[in-house]
Scaffold this motif. Sequence first.
Motif, PDB file in Angstrom:
ATOM      1  N   SER A  82       0.831  -1.198   0.000  1.00 43.35           N
ATOM      2  CA  SER A  82       0.000   0.000   0.000  1.00 43.35           C
ATOM      3  C   SER A  82       0.869   1.252   0.000  1.00 43.35           C
ATOM      4  O   SER A  82       1.977   1.274   0.540  1.00 43.35           O
ATOM      5  CB  SER A  82      -0.984  -0.016   1.174  1.00 43.35           C
ATOM      6  N   LEU A  83       0.330   2.281  -0.656  1.00 41.53           N
ATOM      7  CA  LEU A  83       1.050   3.544  -0.801  1.00 41.53           C
ATOM      8  C   LEU A  83       0.107   4.675  -0.422  1.00 41.53           C
ATOM      9  O   LEU A  83      -0.994   4.778  -0.964  1.00 41.53           O
ATOM     10  CB  LEU A  83       1.490   3.707  -2.268  1.00 41.53           C
ATOM     11  N   ARG A  84       0.559   5.514   0.545  1.00 46.68           N
ATOM     12  CA  ARG A  84      -0.222   6.704   0.891  1.00 46.68           C
ATOM     13  C   ARG A  84       0.628   7.926   0.586  1.00 46.68           C
ATOM     14  O   ARG A  84       1.804   7.984   0.964  1.00 46.68           O
ATOM     15  CB  ARG A  84      -0.586   6.660   2.385  1.00 46.68           C
ATOM     16  N   GLN A  85       0.050   8.882  -0.134  1.00 45.54           N
ATOM     17  CA  GLN A  85       0.808  10.070  -0.505  1.00 45.54           C
ATOM     18  C   GLN A  85       0.194  11.295   0.162  1.00 45.54           C
ATOM     19  O   GLN A  85      -0.936  11.677  -0.158  1.00 45.54           O
ATOM     20  CB  GLN A  85       0.794  10.246  -2.032  1.00 45.54           C
ATOM     21  N   ASP A  86       0.919  11.916   1.102  1.00 39.82           N
ATOM     22  CA  ASP A  86       0.477  13.177   1.703  1.00 39.82           C
ATOM     23  C   ASP A  86       1.370  14.257   1.102  1.00 39.82           C
ATOM     24  O   ASP A  86       2.459  14.536   1.635  1.00 39.82           O
ATOM     25  CB  ASP A  86       0.666  13.163   3.237  1.00 39.82           C
ATOM     26  N   LYS A  93       4.019   0.624   2.376  1.00 35.68           N
ATOM     27  CA  LYS A  93       3.943  -0.586   3.207  1.00 35.68           C
ATOM     28  C   LYS A  93       4.085  -1.805   2.312  1.00 35.68           C
ATOM     29  O   LYS A  93       3.323  -1.955   1.349  1.00 35.68           O
ATOM     30  CB  LYS A  93       2.599  -0.666   3.934  1.00 35.68           C
ATOM     31  N   ASN A  94       5.055  -2.645   2.652  1.00 41.14           N
ATOM     32  CA  ASN A  94       5.245  -3.916   1.956  1.00 41.14           C
ATOM     33  C   ASN A  94       4.812  -5.003   2.940  1.00 41.14           C
ATOM     34  O   ASN A  94       5.550  -5.366   3.851  1.00 41.14           O
ATOM     35  CB  ASN A  94       6.728  -4.062   1.562  1.00 41.14           C
ATOM     36  N   HIS A  95       3.566  -5.484   2.748  1.00 33.14           N
ATOM     37  CA  HIS A  95       3.015  -6.450   3.704  1.00 33.14           C
ATOM     38  C   HIS A  95       3.691  -7.810   3.581  1.00 33.14           C
ATOM     39  O   HIS A  95       3.746  -8.556   4.546  1.00 33.14           O
ATOM     40  CB  HIS A  95       1.500  -6.585   3.501  1.00 33.14           C
ATOM     41  N   LEU A  96       4.207  -8.137   2.387  1.00 34.87           N
ATOM     42  CA  LEU A  96       4.851  -9.458   2.200  1.00 34.87           C
ATOM     43  C   LEU A  96       6.130  -9.552   3.020  1.00 34.87           C
ATOM     44  O   LEU A  96       6.512 -10.629   3.472  1.00 34.87           O
ATOM     45  CB  LEU A  96       5.155  -9.695   0.721  1.00 34.87           C
ATOM     46  N   LEU A  97       6.799  -8.403   3.190  1.00 37.22           N
ATOM     47  CA  LEU A  97       8.052  -8.400   3.961  1.00 37.22           C
ATOM     48  C   LEU A  97       7.864  -7.764   5.332  1.00 37.22           C
ATOM     49  O   LEU A  97       8.829  -7.643   6.093  1.00 37.22           O
ATOM     50  CB  LEU A  97       9.144  -7.647   3.189  1.00 37.22           C
ATOM     51  N   ASP A  98       6.641  -7.322   5.591  1.00 40.90           N
ATOM     52  CA  ASP A  98       6.333  -6.644   6.843  1.00 40.90           C
ATOM     53  C   ASP A  98       7.271  -5.452   7.065  1.00 40.90           C
ATOM     54  O   ASP A  98       7.915  -5.329   8.110  1.00 40.90           O
ATOM     55  CB  ASP A  98       6.440  -7.660   8.006  1.00 40.90           C
ATOM     56  N   GLU A  99       7.333  -4.574   6.079  1.00 45.59           N
ATOM     57  CA  GLU A  99       8.212  -3.392   6.154  1.00 45.59           C
ATOM     58  C   GLU A  99       7.413  -2.122   5.858  1.00 45.59           C
ATOM     59  O   GLU A  99       6.485  -2.149   5.048  1.00 45.59           O
ATOM     60  CB  GLU A  99       9.309  -3.481   5.082  1.00 45.59           C
ATOM     61  N   GLU A 100       7.834  -1.038   6.483  1.00 38.67           N
ATOM     62  CA  GLU A 100       7.212   0.271   6.211  1.00 38.67           C
ATOM     63  C   GLU A 100       8.302   1.275   5.946  1.00 38.67           C
ATOM     64  O   GLU A 100       9.332   1.286   6.639  1.00 38.67           O
ATOM     65  CB  GLU A 100       6.460   0.753   7.460  1.00 38.67           C
TER      66      GLU A 100
END
Length: 312
Positions: A82-86, A93-100
């Motif tokens: 997921s990508l949030r742009q402010d 967020k890379n859920h497969l690697l559990d990284e932010e």
Amino acid sequence: MLPYFPFGQRYNDKMGTTPLLESDRLVEIDANYVADVTLKRQLLKELPDYYYQALPGNVTAQWEVLDLVLQNLARVSPESFSLRQDGTCWHWKNHLLDEETTFMFGDETTLPLEPLDWVGRQVQEDLILLAGDDATLVAGQLCFANDWSLDEKIGLSFWEIHAPITSIVEPMLRAAQTFMARLPIGRPVWRTNWSVKISNQLDMTSRHTPALKQQLIEQLPTLTPDTIGEQLYVRIERQTLTRLPHSGAVLFGIHTYQNRLADEAADPERAYRMARVFSTTPTAMLDYKNMTAFMPALQMYLGSRQSSVDSH
Ligand code: HEM
């Protein structure tokens, strides 16, 4: 089974480019994602300057690649990324690697690595940047190359990259050179390339070439029609070419897939098509792909697998 199987009725001497549709994936995630990305990061840790190189002056293009890849991943695999742009502040967020990761788009000081080097570690693809009228290789993260390396090709034009060019592929490469020069923005394409290898190691960059050649020499006496299916691997590259809108550079992405020959040849139709293509591939091309030595055993093996499609 391989998701792409670029074997038809005979050897194809055309470029084989197809439009990449809006709905298609620019980068693909397969079942080996975690293992492949982990291996890639390991290689980059061991030999960072071998697997990643960038000539100065390509930062805009690097950010464009990061932008394209992250947007594409988040759009086509929202369950995994997921990508949030402010504004210019991006949260990845890379859920497969559990990284932010949080960074300011366009500000390299907010990323731990150069943008191309960072985004390349989110995907299985090798990512290469070509710039200028002659499509010079200006940057790349290349871990899973088939028999080449950045050391050999950085700074070279599309034509020089492919040298020495044999007469069989010269017409195709002339067409490809023109195609590269004219590739429009917003009209990406993809193509495939195939080879048959003695190993299924993903990293076949040229530092491994001598060892792989030696392995082939040693295994050659045991490559009989009875055993060859278990010992060889079909290696396919899914390649994409995308013109970047601001810099005008071209992103060349390569996703490598491989499977044991026996698994592919278990399908008689696939065995038949491989046999057809290998038997019509020019000798010089088989030599180039290092397949000549095992070709008789390979053809006998494929012949024994395709009995049920004799009607072709
Ligand atoms: C439409 C685009 C392209 C076409 C038609 C094309 C075609 C080919 C062909 C025919 C070969 C040799 C035989 C084979 O393995 O099939 C080859 C090898 C290769 N291509 Fe391309 N290619 C294209 C794009 C690119 C790009 C953008 C790069 C950028 C790095 C590239 C890098 C290479 C390299 C490094 C090799 C191996 C050369 C060696 O043995 O040293 N290709 N390509």
